[in-house]
Structure formats: structure tokens, C-alpha cells
Design a protein around this motif. Structure first.
Motif, PDB file in Angstrom:
ATOM      1  N   ALA A  23       1.714   2.487  -3.475  1.00 38.03           N
ATOM      2  CA  ALA A  23       0.500   2.992  -4.125  1.00 38.03           C
ATOM      3  C   ALA A  23       0.136   4.369  -3.596  1.00 38.03           C
ATOM      4  O   ALA A  23      -0.270   5.263  -4.347  1.00 38.03           O
ATOM      5  CB  ALA A  23      -0.655   2.010  -3.912  1.00 38.03           C
ATOM      6  N   ARG A  24       0.288   4.549  -2.243  1.00 38.13           N
ATOM      7  CA  ARG A  24      -0.008   5.856  -1.665  1.00 38.13           C
ATOM      8  C   ARG A  24       0.962   6.915  -2.173  1.00 38.13           C
ATOM      9  O   ARG A  24       0.569   8.036  -2.486  1.00 38.13           O
ATOM     10  CB  ARG A  24       0.056   5.761  -0.147  1.00 38.13           C
ATOM     11  CG  ARG A  24      -0.440   7.016   0.563  1.00 38.13           C
ATOM     12  CD  ARG A  24      -0.318   6.908   2.069  1.00 38.13           C
ATOM     13  NE  ARG A  24      -1.070   5.760   2.574  1.00 38.13           N
ATOM     14  CZ  ARG A  24      -0.510   4.669   3.100  1.00 38.13           C
ATOM     15  NH1 ARG A  24       0.809   4.582   3.182  1.00 38.13           N
ATOM     16  NH2 ARG A  24      -1.241   3.675   3.536  1.00 38.13           N
ATOM     17  N   ARG A  25       2.240   6.559  -2.240  1.00 37.78           N
ATOM     18  CA  ARG A  25       3.223   7.512  -2.738  1.00 37.78           C
ATOM     19  C   ARG A  25       2.981   7.868  -4.203  1.00 37.78           C
ATOM     20  O   ARG A  25       3.121   9.026  -4.606  1.00 37.78           O
ATOM     21  CB  ARG A  25       4.637   6.942  -2.554  1.00 37.78           C
ATOM     22  CG  ARG A  25       5.141   7.003  -1.111  1.00 37.78           C
ATOM     23  CD  ARG A  25       6.633   6.789  -1.075  1.00 37.78           C
ATOM     24  NE  ARG A  25       6.987   5.447  -1.506  1.00 37.78           N
ATOM     25  CZ  ARG A  25       7.111   4.398  -0.692  1.00 37.78           C
ATOM     26  NH1 ARG A  25       6.894   4.548   0.614  1.00 37.78           N
ATOM     27  NH2 ARG A  25       7.438   3.215  -1.157  1.00 37.78           N
ATOM     28  N   SER A  26       2.595   6.875  -4.999  1.00 35.99           N
ATOM     29  CA  SER A  26       2.307   7.168  -6.401  1.00 35.99           C
ATOM     30  C   SER A  26       1.093   8.077  -6.536  1.00 35.99           C
ATOM     31  O   SER A  26       1.053   8.958  -7.410  1.00 35.99           O
ATOM     32  CB  SER A  26       2.079   5.860  -7.175  1.00 35.99           C
ATOM     33  OG  SER A  26       0.933   5.181  -6.671  1.00 35.99           O
ATOM     34  N   GLY A  27       0.096   7.893  -5.656  1.00 41.81           N
ATOM     35  CA  GLY A  27      -1.060   8.788  -5.682  1.00 41.81           C
ATOM     36  C   GLY A  27      -0.691  10.210  -5.294  1.00 41.81           C
ATOM     37  O   GLY A  27      -1.197  11.175  -5.873  1.00 41.81           O
ATOM     38  N   GLN A  28       0.208  10.346  -4.315  1.00 41.12           N
ATOM     39  CA  GLN A  28       0.661  11.676  -3.928  1.00 41.12           C
ATOM     40  C   GLN A  28       1.439  12.351  -5.055  1.00 41.12           C
ATOM     41  O   GLN A  28       1.268  13.546  -5.318  1.00 41.12           O
ATOM     42  CB  GLN A  28       1.523  11.581  -2.667  1.00 41.12           C
ATOM     43  CG  GLN A  28       0.743  11.167  -1.416  1.00 41.12           C
ATOM     44  CD  GLN A  28       1.653  10.977  -0.222  1.00 41.12           C
ATOM     45  OE1 GLN A  28       2.875  10.985  -0.353  1.00 41.12           O
ATOM     46  NE2 GLN A  28       1.057  10.781   0.951  1.00 41.12           N
ATOM     47  N   TRP A  29       2.295  11.565  -5.728  1.00 40.05           N
ATOM     48  CA  TRP A  29       3.038  12.135  -6.851  1.00 40.05           C
ATOM     49  C   TRP A  29       2.098  12.560  -7.980  1.00 40.05           C
ATOM     50  O   TRP A  29       2.312  13.584  -8.629  1.00 40.05           O
ATOM     51  CB  TRP A  29       4.062  11.137  -7.371  1.00 40.05           C
ATOM     52  CG  TRP A  29       5.299  11.059  -6.535  1.00 40.05           C
ATOM     53  CD1 TRP A  29       5.722  10.017  -5.744  1.00 40.05           C
ATOM     54  CD2 TRP A  29       6.292  12.081  -6.386  1.00 40.05           C
ATOM     55  NE1 TRP A  29       6.901  10.312  -5.120  1.00 40.05           N
ATOM     56  CE2 TRP A  29       7.278  11.589  -5.499  1.00 40.05           C
ATOM     57  CE3 TRP A  29       6.448  13.367  -6.916  1.00 40.05           C
ATOM     58  CZ2 TRP A  29       8.395  12.322  -5.134  1.00 40.05           C
ATOM     59  CZ3 TRP A  29       7.563  14.104  -6.541  1.00 40.05           C
ATOM     60  CH2 TRP A  29       8.519  13.589  -5.668  1.00 40.05           C
ATOM     61  N   ARG A  85       0.812  -1.212   0.000  1.00 42.50           N
ATOM     62  CA  ARG A  85       0.000   0.000   0.000  1.00 42.50           C
ATOM     63  C   ARG A  85       0.851   1.269   0.000  1.00 42.50           C
ATOM     64  O   ARG A  85       0.442   2.294  -0.527  1.00 42.50           O
ATOM     65  CB  ARG A  85      -0.940   0.008   1.208  1.00 42.50           C
ATOM     66  CG  ARG A  85      -2.116  -0.947   1.087  1.00 42.50           C
ATOM     67  CD  ARG A  85      -3.172  -0.617   2.119  1.00 42.50           C
ATOM     68  NE  ARG A  85      -2.659  -0.790   3.481  1.00 42.50           N
ATOM     69  CZ  ARG A  85      -2.764  -1.923   4.165  1.00 42.50           C
ATOM     70  NH1 ARG A  85      -3.347  -2.984   3.612  1.00 42.50           N
ATOM     71  NH2 ARG A  85      -2.292  -2.009   5.389  1.00 42.50           N
ATOM     72  N   ALA A  86       2.019   1.215   0.616  1.00 43.52           N
ATOM     73  CA  ALA A  86       2.862   2.410   0.690  1.00 43.52           C
ATOM     74  C   ALA A  86       3.272   2.930  -0.684  1.00 43.52           C
ATOM     75  O   ALA A  86       3.139   4.122  -0.961  1.00 43.52           O
ATOM     76  CB  ALA A  86       4.083   2.124   1.561  1.00 43.52           C
TER      77      ALA A  86
END
Length: 326
Positions: free
Chosen positions: A33-39, A30-31
């Protein structure tokens, strides 16, 4: 025949060690995926941030810097203007043009807002009653708003011309003496104000009409059943419900009217004898209208306009917060 039930053996230490990393693996998946969403969010936000920095923050910074230094044409190119602090602001306030320009700005803004809002609201209420050709007439009222300001201002200059203008021709046909609309100190400010009112009415009409459409019809029906007349329904029901839309309409109109320059400059250039000079036209004339431009004082006048608009914006935000808390 008795069947023996066999209970599952508790997991051994080896089995527990094998199962323990499962939540960590899910969290690790999940981490990223979360970072890619933030980017991705920053990627969509980056153009807006760049636009605001390039076209708002940097020009505002340069304007403040201009107002705090003694810029000349040479120092403006070379960038070695000496720092003078608030000297440009003191020079502007002590100037003989400051008082009349401030008064003209107040009169021009207040009268324009009052008539633009009143006429726009009246037209919005009129068009809220659906009738034949309603949409066509609303579209025609948008023409002044859609025309370039240079076209509208030039048209008004021709109409108000002292010798060949349509307005004076009509007055002559009625037996009234012609008026020097653009060349008389008594009439020039009112002439540009009338032109600005005409240009700003469509904006008020569109916004207030949208606000009227958002008011539920059953509220008006309930007020009519209670015996309220047309004026009572408008003053006690429609107008209070339209207050948030009215507030933002007046605020936007205020900010726009404070910085009106092209209408006045094209019609009168602030004259005659500074009779229609406002802070906006004075700022332009100081910075660009002379052979030896005064960049610092011109920027100082522009910053005063920004401060005035900011004060009214903060007042609006505070009023909205109080209304939300109530």
C-alpha cells in the motif's frame, strides 16, 4: 459449594509459532500500500517534472551552451561550434553598447517599480474602503493587465506619435509645443517607461489589495481608539503588516521588468541611437535582429539578466529567513 477457577494454560511453543507471523503479515500488507501511494505521488509529480525539464532546464542549458561557444548559422544547425569559454561575456562587457544598455535597464526598472508600486498601493488603499461601484472600478483597472502587450504597446505608440498622437494634440490645445516622444533621444526611454508603468499598475493593485484584505479589521479599530490618525494608521500599522506582500510584489515586478522586451521593441526598437536600448532588447538584437546573428553574445547578455534576477531572488529569500528567525 466451592467452584474451582481454572487459569488458562500458557501458550505452548506450537501456539507461539502460529501467532508470531501475524505482525509480519500486517507489515507485508502495508508495504504494498505504501509503495502504491509512492507510485501515485510520482505519477502526479511526473508531468510537472517533465514540464520543468522541457521548458526551463533544457532552454537554460542551451542558453548557457550558446554563450560558451562561437556559434554561427552553420554551426548552429550542424552543432559543431568551438568552445570559447567566457570570451562572449568579455566581448559583451567591452562593447560600447553595454554601459548605456545597463544604465537604461536600471533606470527603466527602478522608475517602473517605484511608480507601479506607489500607484498600485494608493489604489489598493482607496478600494479597500467599500463603496458603491468599487468592484466595477477595480475590474476596469484590470483592463491594461488583461490586454495583450502588443495591443497596449501599439496603442501607446499611436498616442505618443509626434504628428498624429493624442498626447501632442492635447499639448497643442494647451499651447505647449509638441514633443517627439518616440523619436527623440531625450524622451524615448521615458516614453516606454510610462507605458510600462501603466501596464504594471493593475498587478500591484490586485496583489496589494489582497494583502490589505488579509489584515484584521480590529487592528485598525484599536489604533483608531488609541488616537492614531489616518496617516499614522497607514504608516505604523498597515504598511508594516503589508511588508511580506510588498516584498514579493516588488520581487515579481523586478523579474518581470528586467525582461521587458516587447513594449520597448514595438514602440522604439531601442532607438533612436540606442537611447532606449536595454539588456533585453540588446540581447534580442544580437541574436535575431541582424543578418549575421551573434548567438553567443546574445545568449551571454540574456544570462546576465538571469544572474541579476537570481541575485535579487536570493536576497529576498535571505531576508525572509531572517524575518522568520526573528
Amino acid at each position: 459449594m466451592r467452584h474451582a477457577t481454572q487459569t488458562p494454560a500458557p501458550p505452548t511453543g506450537e501456539n507461539r509459532r502460529d501467532r508470531a507471523p501475524a505482525p509480519r503479515a500486517a507489515g507485508a500488507r502495508r508495504a504494498p500500500a505504501r509503495r502504491s501511494g509512492q507510485w501515485a505521488a510520482w505519477a502526479f509529480l511526473a508531468p510537472v517534472v517533465v514540464y520543468l525539464l522541457a521548458f526551463y532546464v533544457y532552454p537554460l542549458y542551451r542558453n548557457v551552451d550558446l554563450s560558451l561557444r562561437n556559434y554561427t548559422v552553420r554551426s548552429f544547425v550542424q552543432g559543431d561550434a568551438p568552445f570559447t569559454g567566457l570570451a562572449n561575456y568579455a566581448k559583451v562587457v567591452r562593447d560600447a553598447t553595454f554601459g548605456p544598455a545597463l544604465w537604461h535597464t536600471v533606470v527603466f526598472t527602478v522608475v517602473s517599480l517605484a511608480f507601479q508600486f506607489s500607484i498600485g498601493l494608493a489604489l489598493a488603499v482607496f478600494f479597500s474602503r467599500n463603496f458603491r461601484l468599487s468592484a466595477t472600478l477595480r475590474a476596469l483597472f484590470l483592463v491594461p493587465w488583461l490586454l495583450p502587450l502588443i495591443v497596449s504597446s501599439s496603442t501607446w505608440s499611436w498616442m505618443l506619435n509626434s504628428e498624429s498622437g493624442v498626447v501632442n494634440a492635447v499639448l497643442a490645445a494647451l499651447g505647449i509645443d509638441p514633443v517627439n516622444w518616440l523619436t527623440s533621444p531625450d524622451w524615448s526611454l521615458w516614453s516606454v517607461t510610462i507605458a510600462n508603468i501603466w501596464i504594471g499598475i493593475p498587478f500591484n493593485l490586485v496583489v496589494l489589495y489582497s494583502g490589505l484584505q488579509a489584515i484584521p479589521a480590529h487592528i485598525h479599530e484599536a489604533a483608531a481608539l488609541d488616537g492614531a490618525g489616518g496617516w499614522q494608521r497607514f504608516w505604523r500599522v498597515t504598511f508594516p503588516l503589508l511588508r511580506p506582500v510588498s516584498a514579493i510584489t516588488l520581487l515579481l515586478g523586478l523579474v518581470y521588468t528586467l525582461k521587458v522586451f516587447d513594449i520597448i521593441w514595438i514602440m522604439t526598437k531601442g532607438g533612436p541611437s540606442d537611447a532606449s536600448t536595454t539588456l533585453a532588447t540588446w540581447s534580442y538584437r544580437l541574436g535575431f535582429g541582424n543578418l549575421l546573428p551573434s548567438f553567443g553574445p546574445g545568449a551571454a547578455v540574456g544570462n546576465l539578466l538571469i544572474v541579476i534576477a537570481l541575485v535579487f531572488g536570493l536576497v529576498y529569500i535571505r531576508a525572509q529567513r531572517r524575518q522568520g528567525a526573528a
